[in-house]
Write an enzyme that holds these catalytic residues in place. Sequence first.
Site, PDB file in Angstrom:
ATOM      1  N   TYR A 174      -0.508 -62.701  78.138  1.00 23.77           N
ATOM      2  CA  TYR A 174       0.501 -62.969  77.116  1.00 23.77           C
ATOM      3  C   TYR A 174       0.759 -64.478  77.096  1.00 23.77           C
ATOM      4  CZ  TYR A 174       4.736 -61.866  74.336  1.00 23.77           C
ATOM      5  OH  TYR A 174       5.672 -61.755  73.347  1.00 23.77           O
ATOM      6  N   ASP A 210      14.850 -64.474  76.444  1.00 25.56           N
ATOM      7  CA  ASP A 210      15.011 -63.982  75.077  1.00 25.56           C
ATOM      8  C   ASP A 210      16.012 -64.809  74.294  1.00 25.56           C
ATOM      9  OD1 ASP A 210      13.235 -61.722  75.028  1.00 25.56           O
ATOM     10  OD2 ASP A 210      14.603 -60.753  76.431  1.00 25.56           O
ATOM     11  N   GLU A 270       5.119 -52.438  72.248  1.00 28.29           N
ATOM     12  CA  GLU A 270       5.873 -53.008  73.365  1.00 28.29           C
ATOM     13  C   GLU A 270       7.317 -52.535  73.288  1.00 28.29           C
ATOM     14  OE1 GLU A 270       7.208 -57.382  75.136  1.00 28.29           O
ATOM     15  OE2 GLU A 270       5.662 -57.259  73.589  1.00 28.29           O
TER      16      GLU A 270
END
Length: 257
Positions: free
Chosen positions: A173, A59, A48
Site C-alpha cells: 500500500y 486518517d 477494504e
Amino acid sequence: MSRITDAFSRARAEGRAAVVPYLTAGYPNPERYLDYATRLGQRADLLEIGLPYSDPLGDGPTIQHAGEVALRAGVRTRQVFELARELRARLGIPILLMTYLNPVLAWDPERFFAAAAEAGLDGLILPDLPPDEDPKLVAEARAAGLDTVFLLAPTSTDERIATVTRHSSGFVYTVSVTGVTGARNKLPDLGPLVRRIRKATSLPVAIGFGISGRETARAAARVADGVVVGSALIRAIEEGRDPLTLLEEVREGARVE
C-alpha cells in the site's frame, strides 16, 4: 498466489488497475453500511473494511468522523467481524480489514487473527505497525491465513522499502502524500516511488490517500496496480449521494491507457 494477488492479476488481464473501495464498518449505521459495502463490492476487485477506532492518527477528518459515528452507535470489534462475515457471504472478492494496532493488542493478537480468519477476511492492513518492530505478530497473522499489508510513503528510503516489502504479502500500500487520508484534486508524481518499490518486490502496488474520482484514479493507474478510494466515498454518503456513482468514475479512470 493468494486470493488478493490473484484479484490484482485478473484486473491487470482486463487492462486496468484493481479498484479497492474503503468504508468504515458500521457507518452510517450497520444496516446501511452492509448495503453500501455490498453494492460497492459487486463493482470492485477487493474491498477494504475500516475498523472504527477512537484515535486514528493516519486518517483525515472524513474518516475520523465516520469512525466517531460508528463508535457512538455502539459498533465494536466483535460487530465488525460479524459485518465482515455477512459481506463474505455476499461477495466473492477478497476482503481486507484496516485496523490500527491497539484493537489487535486489546483482543490479544492470536485471538484477533483467528476471529478475522473465521469471519472470512483475506488480509489485514496495519498502518501504524512498523513490521520490523514486531515480526512475531506479523508471523502470527500469516499463520492464521491472513495476508499482511503495510504502508510506504514518498519519503520512504530504499532501506525502508526493502524492510516493509519483506514483511508484506498480498500487496504493498503506497500513500500518495506524507499526510493523512482524504480526497485530493491532484496527485503528485508517484512513478519514481513505485519504480523503487518494484525493484524490491514482485507484489502488486496500490495507491491510496487522495483518490477522489476519475482523474486521480487515472494518475494512480498509470504507475500502480491498484487504486484505493475511501474518503471520497464516505463524503458522498455524508452528502446524500450514491457512492456507487463515484466508484464507477474511479473504475473508468483505472483503465490503463
